[in-house]
Design a protein around this motif. Structure first.
Motif, PDB file in Angstrom:
ATOM      1  N   ASP A 151       0.838  -1.198   0.000  1.00 53.19           N
ATOM      2  CA  ASP A 151       0.000   0.000   0.000  1.00 53.19           C
ATOM      3  C   ASP A 151       0.875   1.251   0.000  1.00 53.19           C
ATOM      4  N   ARG A 152       1.912   1.235   0.816  1.00 50.68           N
ATOM      5  CA  ARG A 152       2.828   2.382   0.867  1.00 50.68           C
ATOM      6  C   ARG A 152       3.547   2.559  -0.469  1.00 50.68           C
ATOM      7  N   ARG A 153       3.980   1.463  -1.070  1.00 54.86           N
ATOM      8  CA  ARG A 153       4.670   1.535  -2.370  1.00 54.86           C
ATOM      9  C   ARG A 153       3.730   2.069  -3.455  1.00 54.86           C
ATOM     10  N   VAL A 154       2.479   1.635  -3.418  1.00 59.49           N
ATOM     11  CA  VAL A 154       1.498   2.116  -4.403  1.00 59.49           C
ATOM     12  C   VAL A 154       1.279   3.610  -4.210  1.00 59.49           C
ATOM     13  N   GLN A 155       1.165   4.053  -2.987  1.00 57.85           N
ATOM     14  CA  GLN A 155       0.990   5.476  -2.712  1.00 57.85           C
ATOM     15  C   GLN A 155       2.203   6.276  -3.184  1.00 57.85           C
ATOM     16  N   GLU A 156       3.393   5.760  -2.950  1.00 58.97           N
ATOM     17  CA  GLU A 156       4.605   6.435  -3.410  1.00 58.97           C
ATOM     18  C   GLU A 156       4.615   6.549  -4.938  1.00 58.97           C
ATOM     19  N   CYS A 157       4.205   5.478  -5.595  1.00 61.32           N
ATOM     20  CA  CYS A 157       4.141   5.497  -7.060  1.00 61.32           C
ATOM     21  C   CYS A 157       3.119   6.523  -7.544  1.00 61.32           C
ATOM     22  N   HIS A 158       1.964   6.577  -6.877  1.00 60.22           N
ATOM     23  CA  HIS A 158       0.937   7.554  -7.249  1.00 60.22           C
ATOM     24  C   HIS A 158       1.453   8.981  -7.074  1.00 60.22           C
ATOM     25  N   ALA A 200       4.558   9.960  -7.158  1.00 56.84           N
ATOM     26  CA  ALA A 200       5.571  10.194  -8.192  1.00 56.84           C
ATOM     27  C   ALA A 200       4.917  10.445  -9.552  1.00 56.84           C
ATOM     28  N   MET A 201       3.870   9.682  -9.868  1.00 52.97           N
ATOM     29  CA  MET A 201       3.176   9.868 -11.146  1.00 52.97           C
ATOM     30  C   MET A 201       2.467  11.223 -11.185  1.00 52.97           C
ATOM     31  N   GLN A 237       3.339  13.934  -9.573  1.00 49.53           N
ATOM     32  CA  GLN A 237       4.386  14.947  -9.715  1.00 49.53           C
ATOM     33  C   GLN A 237       4.885  15.013 -11.149  1.00 49.53           C
TER      34      GLN A 237
END
Length: 71
Positions: free
Chosen positions: A7-14, A16-17, A19
């Motif tokens: 979940d944290r990795r998905v949020q980080e990816c979101h 980044a996307m 931005q």
């Protein structure tokens, strides 16, 4: 525990996307502004040329009229 990590990795990816998309939008806006300025300059130059052409044609017409009137 495993799901929190994903979940944290998905949020980080979101984040980044988002931005990256915001940066792209800013870049596109700047490029459009530059293109608009170039188009505006080109149109202004064309208008100047057209005005000079009209003035030249008017001067030739006067010369021709004057020459015919003097005959």
């Amino acid at each position: 525990m495993k799901y929190k990590f994903f979940d944290r990795r998905v949020q980080e990816c979101h984040v980044a996307m988002i931005q990256a998309l915001q940066n792209l939008a800013t870049q596109l806006e700047q490029e459009c502004c530059q293109e608009s300025r170039l188009v505006e300059k080109a149109v202004n130059e064309l208008l100047k040329v057209k005005t000079r052409d009209r003035q030249a044609v008017a001067a030739l017409e006067r010369e021709i009229k004057d020459a015919l009137d003097s005959e």
